[in-house]
Design an enzyme around this catalytic site. Structure first.
Site, short mmCIF file in Angstrom:
data_model
loop_
_atom_site.label_atom_id
_atom_site.label_comp_id
_atom_site.label_asym_id
_atom_site.label_seq_id
_atom_site.Cartn_x
_atom_site.Cartn_y
_atom_site.Cartn_z
N HIS A 60 43.86 28.78 53.40
CA HIS A 60 43.49 27.89 54.26
C HIS A 60 42.81 26.78 53.69
O HIS A 60 41.79 26.92 52.80
CB HIS A 60 42.97 28.15 55.71
CG HIS A 60 42.24 29.31 55.74
ND1 HIS A 60 42.54 30.49 56.51
CD2 HIS A 60 41.29 29.87 55.04
CE1 HIS A 60 41.93 31.58 56.14
NE2 HIS A 60 40.93 31.25 55.42
N ASP A 92 85.35 5.77 50.07
CA ASP A 92 84.69 5.90 51.22
C ASP A 92 85.29 6.99 52.01
O ASP A 92 84.86 7.10 53.30
CB ASP A 92 84.58 4.61 52.08
CG ASP A 92 86.03 4.08 52.52
OD1 ASP A 92 86.89 4.77 52.18
OD2 ASP A 92 86.00 3.26 53.12
N GLN A 116 86.51 -4.38 38.55
CA GLN A 116 87.45 -5.11 39.55
C GLN A 116 86.36 -6.18 39.41
O GLN A 116 85.47 -6.36 40.36
CB GLN A 116 88.00 -4.73 40.59
CG GLN A 116 88.82 -5.61 41.53
CD GLN A 116 89.03 -5.17 42.87
OE1 GLN A 116 88.31 -4.29 43.43
NE2 GLN A 116 90.29 -5.85 43.64
N LYS A 129 78.38 0.14 49.55
CA LYS A 129 78.67 1.20 50.40
C LYS A 129 79.03 2.49 49.96
O LYS A 129 78.40 3.54 50.46
CB LYS A 129 80.06 0.73 51.17
CG LYS A 129 80.50 1.63 52.24
CD LYS A 129 81.73 1.08 53.00
CE LYS A 129 83.05 1.11 52.42
NZ LYS A 129 84.29 0.98 53.03
N ARG A 160 24.29 25.54 44.44
CA ARG A 160 24.05 24.72 45.71
C ARG A 160 22.46 24.61 45.78
O ARG A 160 21.63 25.42 45.04
CB ARG A 160 24.61 25.38 46.75
CG ARG A 160 23.95 26.65 47.30
CD ARG A 160 24.91 27.45 48.09
NE ARG A 160 24.13 28.75 48.41
CZ ARG A 160 24.71 29.77 48.86
NH1 ARG A 160 26.25 29.72 49.17
NH2 ARG A 160 24.20 30.93 49.14
N TYR A 202 40.75 15.32 38.58
CA TYR A 202 40.80 14.10 37.91
C TYR A 202 39.64 13.34 37.82
O TYR A 202 38.67 13.07 38.60
CB TYR A 202 41.83 13.32 38.81
CG TYR A 202 42.10 11.83 38.50
CD1 TYR A 202 42.71 11.50 37.27
CD2 TYR A 202 42.17 10.84 39.45
CE1 TYR A 202 43.19 10.31 36.93
CE2 TYR A 202 42.45 9.43 38.84
CZ TYR A 202 43.08 9.22 37.48
OH TYR A 202 43.11 8.04 37.13
N ALA A 211 38.28 29.16 52.00
CA ALA A 211 38.54 27.91 52.73
C ALA A 211 37.75 26.74 52.41
O ALA A 211 36.64 26.72 52.13
CB ALA A 211 38.47 28.14 54.24
#
Length: 488
Positions: free
Chosen positions: A371, A112, A82, A27, A448, A395, A388
Site C-alpha cells: 500500500h 470506411d 488521388q 475519416k 530519523r 530523480y 506503506a
C-alpha cells in the site's frame, strides 16, 4: 480464413476527408477497436490472399500511409495518391500505375467499412468467377436507404445500373436494395471502361457505379447480397460508435468460444490484437488496449485498464488497476487501485497493492509493496517487504537514479530512499527513515531524529498561559482617547 487460389489484387479507397465526422483527422484514421477504419478492409483483403493491395490516399495522405504501414508491416501494400477528390471512379484510376503489369481480377472496396468479413469478400470474388460475369458487386437491403445508390435490376433480375440518390427518380428512391461499394472486376476491363466514365450527374463527379451498365453490356453483372451490418460505411461519430460496439462484440464472442469468461460482454472493451488465455475471467468495465496479453486463469477485476501489458497465467488484477507497457509474472497479485507504468516487471507471486505506483522497476519473487508506495527505477529482491508510504526518490532534477533493495530486506513504513542507494539483503530500514547512504546486508538503518518525550509538558504549558493572562490584565487606554465603555 478463406484464401483465393487465383491471382487477386485489391484497391482500397481511403482518400476522402469525411466531413460528417466534424474532425481535423481523416475519416479512415478514426479507430474501431483500437485500429484505424481502413485497417480492417486492408487486412481482410490480405487474409483473402490479395497481393498487392493498393490503398488510394488523398486527405492527410502521409498520415494514412504511416498508420497502415505501422499496423500491417508484413502486408503487400502499395499506395496511390488521388490529388483531387473527383469521385470514386477517379480514385480507382489513381491506382492504375500501382497495378501496372497486373492481369487478373481486382477487388475494389471502401476504406470506411471495418465490419466486412473475409468470407464476404470471397463471396463477391467467387460470384464473378462462377457466373463468368464481367463484374460482381455486393448489394444490401436497408429499411432506410437514404444516401445510398439504388440498385436497378433488368428484366432477368440481374443488376443493370446503380443510380445515386441525387440522380434518382421517386420510383428509384423507393428501392431498398442499395450499392454496398464492393466490386470485383477484371483489371483489363476495369481500365478500359473507366476511361469512358464522365461527369453527367448531379455531383459532377466520376462515379465508379457507371462501370455497372457498361459491364452489363460487356458480359453481365453478378449481384451478391451481403449483410447490411457488414457493408455499411462509417460516416459520422454515431456510426463509428456502432461499428466499434459490433467489432468489440465479435471479439468478445470469439474469446468466449475459446474458453474465456467475460462476465458482461456489453461492458467489455478491447482492441483488435489483444490475446486472452483459456479460463481467464474478465469482470465488467475492463478495457484491454494495444497488444495486451492476458494469461490463462488470470482474473481481471472491474474497471481495470491494461495497455500493452503482458500478464502471465494465474495473475490476479483487482479492481481499478491501471497497467501500461508492463510485465506481470505468474501468481502475482495487483491492486486494487495500483498503477504499473512502462518498464514495470512484477515477479512471480509478488504483491503490488492499493495506491502503489511502479515505474521502470522490477519486483522479485514474492516481494510485497502492499500500500501507498512509489517505486521508480528500482530493483527489489525476492521476498522483500516495502512498507506503506515508502518512496524511492529517483530523480535529482537532472537524471533518474537507481535504487537496489536486496532479497528479504524489510523497508519500514514512511521511509524515503534517496537514490542512488543500495539496501543489502536481509537489511532492515526503520520506519520513518530518510536514507542517503548504502545499508549493508543484515544491518539495521535508522535515518530519523531521536524521539524526545517531556512528561507533564501539557499541564505545565497550560499553567504558564493562565499565569500570563492573570498578570497582564486589561490594556491601558491610549492617551488622547477616552477609555472604551463596558456594556452594562
Amino acid at each position: 480464413m478463406p484464401r483465393t487460389r487465383t491471382p487477386l489484387a485489391a484497391i482500397v479507397l481511403a482518400a476522402g476527408k469525411g466531413t460528417r465526422m466534424k474532425s481535423n483527422k481523416a475519416k479512415v484514421l478514426h479507430e474501431v477497436a483500437g485500429r484505424p477504419l481502413a485497417y480492417y478492409p486492408v487486412k481482410r483483403a490480405v487474409e483473402l490472399g490479395a497481393s498487392p493491395v493498393v490503398v488510394v490516399v488523398g486527405h492527410q495522405a502521409e498520415a494514412v500511409e504511416a498508420a497502415l504501414s505501422a499496423a500491417l508491416p508484413e502486408a503487400p501494400l502499395r499506395f496511390a495518391v488521388q490529388e483531387q477528390q473527383l469521385g470514386t471512379a477517379h480514385a480507382v484510376l489513381a491506382a492504375k500505375r500501382a497495378l501496372r503489369g497486373y492481369r487478373g481480377p481486382v477487388l475494389i472496396l471502401s476504406g470506411d467499412t471495418p465490419l466486412l468479413r473475409a468470407e464476404t469478400l470471397e463471396a463477391v470474388v467467387s460470384a464473378r468467377r462462377r457466373a463468368r460475369a464481367a463484374v460482381s458487386l455486393a448489394t444490401m437491403t436497408l429499411e432506410a436507404p437514404r444516401g445510398y445508390g439504388r440498385v436497378v435490376r433488368d428484366a432477368r433480375g440481374r443488376p443493370a445500373r446503380i443510380v445515386e440518390e441525387k440522380d434518382a427518380t421517386d420510383a428509384e428512391r423507393a428501392v431498398r436494395e442499395v450499392n454496398a461499394g464492393l466490386y470485383c472486376v477484371d483489371a483489363e476491363l476495369l481500365w478500359k471502361k473507366l476511361a469512358k466514365v464522365g461527369t453527367a450527374n448531379a455531383q459532377r463527379e466520376f462515379y465508379l457505379t457507371d462501370l455497372v451498365p457498361m459491364a452489363a453490356q460487356a458480359g453481365g453483372v453478378a449481384g451478391v447480397e451481403v449483410p447490411a451490418e457488414e457493408a455499411s460505411g462509417v460516416n459520422d461519430r454515431i456510426e463509428l460508435a456502432r461499428a466499434n460496439r459490433v467489432m468489440v462484440g465479435r471479439l468478445a464472442e470469439a474469446f468466449m468460444r475459446a474458453g474465456v469468461t467475460i462476465e458482461d460482454p456489453a461492458r467489455f472493451d478491447c482492441d483488435e490484437g489483444v490475446e486472452i488465455g483459456a479460463d481467464a475471467v474478465i469482470e465488467p468495465n475492463v478495457r484491454l488496449r494495444g497488444r495486451t496479453r492476458v494469461g490463462a486463469r488470470t482474473r481481471v477485476g472491474v474497471g481495470a485498464v491494461i495497455t500493452d501489458g503482458v500478464l502471465a497465467d494465474g495473475v490476479t488484477v483487482n479492481p481499478y488497476t491501471v497497467i501500461s507497457e508492463a510485465k506481470v509474472a505468474e501468481g502475482a497479485i495487483l491492486g486494487p487501485f495500483s498503477r504499473l507504468r512502462p518498464g514495470a516487471d512484477i515477479g512471480p507471486e509478488a504483491h503490488v497493492g492499493n495506491f502503489v505506483e511502479v515505474k521502470k522497476s522490477r519486483l522479485g519473487k514474492g516481494a510485497k509493496a502492499n500500500h501507498l508506495a512509489y517505486l521508480g527505477d528500482a530493483e527489489i529482491g525476492a521476498g522483500a517487504n516495502i512498507g506503506a508510504g515508502t518512496i524511492t526518490c529517483n530523480y535529482d532534477g537532472e537524471r533518474k537514479n537507481p535504487t537496489r533493495i536486496g532479497d528479504g530486506a524489510f523497508i519500514g513504513s514512511d521511509s524515503i530512499l534517496v537514490a542512488p542507494i543500495e539496501i543489502g539483503a536481509g537489511a532492515y530500514v526503520a520506519a520513518g527513515s530518510t536514507l542517503t547512504d548504502p545499508v549493508p546486508a543484515g544491518a539495521l538503518a535508522l535515518g530519523r531524529a531521536r524521539q524526545v518525550t517531556k512528561e507533564g509538558w501539557v499541564a505545565q504549558r497550560q499553567a504558564e498561559k493562565q499565569m500570563k493572562g492573570t498578570a497582564t490584565g486589561p490594556a491601558p487606554a491610549r492617551k488622547g482617547r477616552p477609555a472604551a465603555r463596558r456594556a452594562s
